[in-house]
Design an enzyme around this catalytic site. Structure first.
Site, PDB file in Angstrom:
ATOM      1  N   HIS A   9       9.720 -72.606 -37.138  1.00 23.05           N
ATOM      2  CA  HIS A   9      10.030 -71.221 -36.348  1.00 23.05           C
ATOM      3  C   HIS A   9       9.410 -70.417 -37.370  1.00 23.05           C
ATOM      4  CE1 HIS A   9      12.967 -68.022 -35.298  1.00 23.05           C
ATOM      5  NE2 HIS A   9      12.647 -67.514 -36.469  1.00 23.05           N
ATOM      6  N   GLU A  10       9.125 -70.179 -38.446  1.00 22.93           N
ATOM      7  CA  GLU A  10       8.647 -69.355 -39.283  1.00 22.93           C
ATOM      8  C   GLU A  10       7.201 -69.205 -39.082  1.00 22.93           C
ATOM      9  OE1 GLU A  10       9.973 -66.691 -40.727  1.00 22.93           O
ATOM     10  OE2 GLU A  10      12.111 -67.766 -40.498  1.00 22.93           O
ATOM     11  N   HIS A  52       6.341 -67.538 -35.517  1.00 24.22           N
ATOM     12  CA  HIS A  52       5.988 -66.249 -36.065  1.00 24.22           C
ATOM     13  C   HIS A  52       4.497 -65.785 -36.271  1.00 24.22           C
ATOM     14  CE1 HIS A  52      10.002 -64.568 -35.343  1.00 24.22           C
ATOM     15  NE2 HIS A  52      10.513 -65.462 -36.382  1.00 24.22           N
ATOM     16  N   GLU A  80      12.542 -63.575 -32.163  1.00 22.87           N
ATOM     17  CA  GLU A  80      13.014 -64.586 -32.710  1.00 22.87           C
ATOM     18  C   GLU A  80      13.185 -65.595 -31.704  1.00 22.87           C
ATOM     19  OE1 GLU A  80      14.090 -65.147 -35.881  1.00 22.87           O
ATOM     20  OE2 GLU A  80      13.040 -63.238 -36.253  1.00 22.87           O
TER      21      GLU A  80
END
Length: 268
Positions: free
Chosen positions: A125-126, A129, A190
């Site tokens: 997920h990070e 980004h 997100e």
């Protein structure tokens, strides 16, 4: 008032010229260069290391292993070798990835996660980004919003709106920008990072089903207390779980293909 119209048209022209597209096909506003973002990422990473103690040994080896596995499946044009990885001694269940190739994971997250797959869901997920250039988009949107509010302030003064009425008008516009643009924009980031991260972890050979359990763990650890979603920069835990489950069939197919092709990470 004509000069104000020219200013607005000029600002709009810059915004249109700086439009880009995210990995999911969403239009983005990009006003910063890659070099600027990388420099900001390096500065932020150094600051983290100055403020928090780091942890080595098995926790660091696990996070490095997971990061390496996910970085290997990034698109070739976005792949960057030798990401710097640190584990920070901090009880909060957080992690981050920064432009320039930096990953930080708190010990609190490693304690909350049940296995490597749950840790991979957060790291994926990070990194998503960074892959989607959300830092650039967020900074660009905030800059454009400030320009818009400045123009509105000048226009209000030119229209004779002064004193308390002017202040109340600008405060209302500021709140509208925050809740109508900046916070939803962060929620869209997100949600997009959840979607991209789910695909990244699956392609790297980590079980995507672990992402759902990780957010259940998060919800239980937080006691279920969250602000209303429209007032938050993040989707609610229930929304995230629902969205992850909606994309699970495709992620599982990707995961099975990855395992069959020999991607079987063992980051324990």
């Amino acid at each position: 008032m004509r000069w104000m119209q020219c200013l607005a048209i000029g600002a709009l022209s810059v915004a249109i010229a700086a439009c880009s597209t995210s990995p999911t096909g969403r239009s983005q506003l990009m006003l910063m260069s890659e070099a600027e973002l990388d420099q900001m990422g390096a500065k932020a990473f150094n600051q983290y290391q100055q403020e928090l103690p780091t942890v080595g040994g098995a926790p660091l080896r696990q996070v490095q292993c997971i990061t390496n596995a996910i970085v290997r499946v990034l698109p070739p044009e976005q792949r960057q070798e030798n990401w710097e990885v640190r584990v920070f001694k901090d009880d909060s269940a957080n992690a981050f990835a920064l432009p320039g190739g930096y990953v930080g994971v708190n010990t609190g997250l490693l304690e909350l996660a049940d296995d490597q797959n749950q840790v991979a869901s957060v790291i994926g997920h990070e990194i998503a980004h960074v892959m989607a250039q959300h830092a650039n988009e967020r900074a660009s949107t905030q800059s454009a919003t400030q320009i818009g509010l400045s123009v509105a302030s000048v226009a209000a003064a030119a229209a004779g709106i002064e004193g308390p009425t002017h202040d109340m008008t600008m405060q209302a516009l500021g709140m509208g920008a925050q809740f109508g643009v900046q916070l939803p924009f962060s929620r869209s980031h997100e949600s997009e990072a959840d979607e991209i991260g789910l695909d990244l972890m699956a392609r790297a050979g980590f079980d995507p089903r672990a992402s759902v359990q990780l957010w259940r763990n998060m919800s239980q650890a937080g006691g279920g207390g969250q602000p209303p979603e429209w007032m938050s920069t993040h989707p609610s835990h229930d929304s995230r779980i629902s969205d992850l489950q909606a994309g699970m069939n495709r992620a599982m197919a990707t995961y099975q293909q990855a395992r069959q092709s020999g991607r079987t990470p063992n980051c324990r």
